[in-house]
Design an enzyme around this catalytic site. Structure first.
Site, short mmCIF file in Angstrom:
data_model
loop_
_atom_site.label_atom_id
_atom_site.label_comp_id
_atom_site.label_asym_id
_atom_site.label_seq_id
_atom_site.Cartn_x
_atom_site.Cartn_y
_atom_site.Cartn_z
N SER A 18 0.78 -1.28 -0.12
CA SER A 18 -0.06 0.07 0.00
C SER A 18 1.08 1.15 -0.02
O SER A 18 0.48 2.15 -0.50
CB SER A 18 -1.00 0.05 1.11
OG SER A 18 -0.37 0.09 2.37
N MET A 95 10.45 -6.99 4.40
CA MET A 95 10.54 -7.65 5.71
C MET A 95 11.79 -8.63 5.67
O MET A 95 11.88 -9.68 6.25
CB MET A 95 9.36 -8.39 6.11
CG MET A 95 8.12 -7.42 6.10
SD MET A 95 8.23 -5.85 7.07
CE MET A 95 7.18 -6.24 8.45
N ILE A 97 15.97 -8.36 6.61
CA ILE A 97 17.07 -7.51 7.59
C ILE A 97 18.10 -7.47 6.14
O ILE A 97 18.58 -8.38 5.67
CB ILE A 97 17.68 -7.98 8.82
CG1 ILE A 97 16.35 -7.62 9.66
CG2 ILE A 97 18.75 -7.33 9.37
CD1 ILE A 97 16.88 -8.38 11.20
N LEU A 98 18.82 -6.06 5.79
CA LEU A 98 19.85 -6.05 5.21
C LEU A 98 21.05 -5.98 5.81
O LEU A 98 21.22 -5.50 6.79
CB LEU A 98 19.46 -4.71 4.25
CG LEU A 98 18.24 -4.96 3.35
CD1 LEU A 98 17.68 -3.54 3.07
CD2 LEU A 98 18.61 -5.86 2.29
N HIS A 114 8.90 3.14 8.77
CA HIS A 114 8.58 2.41 10.14
C HIS A 114 7.31 2.76 10.70
O HIS A 114 7.12 3.93 10.88
CB HIS A 114 9.86 2.40 10.95
CG HIS A 114 9.51 1.29 12.08
ND1 HIS A 114 9.84 0.14 12.21
CD2 HIS A 114 9.45 1.85 13.26
CE1 HIS A 114 9.51 -0.42 13.21
NE2 HIS A 114 9.38 0.60 14.19
N ALA A 178 -1.28 7.69 7.39
CA ALA A 178 -0.21 8.69 7.41
C ALA A 178 1.04 8.28 6.66
O ALA A 178 1.63 9.16 6.05
CB ALA A 178 0.24 8.85 8.88
N GLU A 179 1.39 7.02 6.63
CA GLU A 179 2.66 6.47 6.02
C GLU A 179 2.27 6.95 4.45
O GLU A 179 3.21 7.44 3.79
CB GLU A 179 2.81 4.84 5.99
CG GLU A 179 3.00 4.46 7.42
CD GLU A 179 3.14 2.96 7.50
OE1 GLU A 179 3.73 2.41 6.59
OE2 GLU A 179 2.82 2.50 8.49
C1 GAR Z 1 3.91 -0.86 6.78
O1 GAR Z 1 3.20 -0.36 8.02
C2 GAR Z 1 5.51 -0.27 6.95
O2 GAR Z 1 5.28 0.69 7.89
C3 GAR Z 1 5.53 -1.38 7.80
O3 GAR Z 1 5.06 -2.69 7.02
C4 GAR Z 1 3.93 -2.19 6.49
C5 GAR Z 1 3.91 -2.33 5.11
O4 GAR Z 1 2.47 -2.12 4.62
N1 GAR Z 1 7.09 -1.81 7.77
C6 GAR Z 1 7.65 -2.23 8.80
O5 GAR Z 1 7.36 -2.86 9.87
C7 GAR Z 1 9.28 -2.47 8.60
N2 GAR Z 1 9.84 -2.22 9.89
P1 GAR Z 1 2.34 -2.29 2.98
O6 GAR Z 1 3.03 -3.37 2.33
O7 GAR Z 1 0.89 -2.05 2.61
O8 GAR Z 1 3.19 -0.81 2.53
#
Ligand code: GAR
Length: 221
Positions: A18, A95, A97-98, A114, A178-179
């Site tokens: 998303s 998801m 770790i690099l 994050h 918000a992201e």
């Molecule tokens: C998001 O909430 C992002 O912040 C989180 O995974 C979700 C991905 O959503 N990322 C982490 O937790 C990384 N540490 P999306 O696939 O719908 O963008």
């Protein structure tokens, strides 16, 4: 803005995508200073791959389990990013770790979203932990990636309220909204060269309007 001067962005995903969608949508604005060159997923079934294909963006699946060594997995990612002329790498729900080698090779050109107000709640289950701690605000962070997980210079943050009847699902939805606003804002700042790093802190330059770097919480939602 001429097409050929847009910043070339590569996005790494593992799932829903998303955040990727919010970047795709932002790139549809002819005035947005970046374009998507490639979307790479470490999971063949990631829903986000379909979002990229629908928007005619090049996709590549590089599954980590096909590599014995993490370094070979990452070398393949870097090769694909370089072949696509990527200048900025955006982790969007990626998801894995690099390693330090990968992070170093993309130093100051690798950013992540994050779902918490870092440096609090690094790692997983951020929303459940926020609710259990009784914090009244949570949110999300866009930051440069460093070799320590969920660390690195913070670019932007957005705060959202935590309501007393929130579940981790309802809070996650509010934070995700918000992201979706924040990631395109950070890419725009980077592309417009308005961000620089000094002593591990992000500084802004030539900001004309605070709305370029701040999102105020909407208390009613
Ligand atoms: C998001 O909430 C992002 O912040 C989180 O995974 C979700 C991905 O959503 N990322 C982490 O937790 C990384 N540490 P999306 O696939 O719908 O963008």
């Amino acid at each position: 803005m001429a097409e050929n001067i847009k910043l070339k962005v590569g996005v790494l995903i593992s799932g829903n995508g998303s955040n990727l969608q919010s970047i795709i949508d932002a790139c549809e604005d002819p005035n947005f200073p970046a374009e998507l060159s490639i979307v790479i997923s470490n999971k063949a079934e990631a829903y986000g791959l379909g979002r990229a294909k629908k928007a005619n963006i090049k996709t590549k699946v590089i599954e980590h389990q096909n590599f014995q060594h993490r370094s070979d997995f990452e070398k393949n990612i870097t090769k694909a990013l370089i072949n696509a002329n990527v200048e900025l790498v955006c982790l969007a729900g990626f998801m894995r770790i690099l390693t330090d080698t990968f992070v170093y090779s993309w130093k100051d050109r690798l950013i992540n979203v994050h779902p918490s107000l870092l440096p609090i709640f690094k790692g997983l289950n951020t929303h459940q932990r926020a609710i259990e701690c009784g914090v009244k605000f949570s949110g999300c962070t866009i930051h440069f990636v460093s070799s320590s997980m969920d660390e690195g210079p913070i670019i932007l943050q957005a705060a959202v309220p935590v309501h007393q009847n929130d579940t981790s699902k309802s809070l996650a939805e509010r934070v995700l909204d918000a992201e979706h606003k924040l990631y395109p804002m950070a890419i725009r700042l980077f592309a417009n060269k308005k961000i620089w790093i000094e002593n591990d802190l992000v500084k802004f330059t030539n900001i004309e309007d605070h709305n370029e770097i701040l999102i105020n919480p909407n208390i009613k939602n």
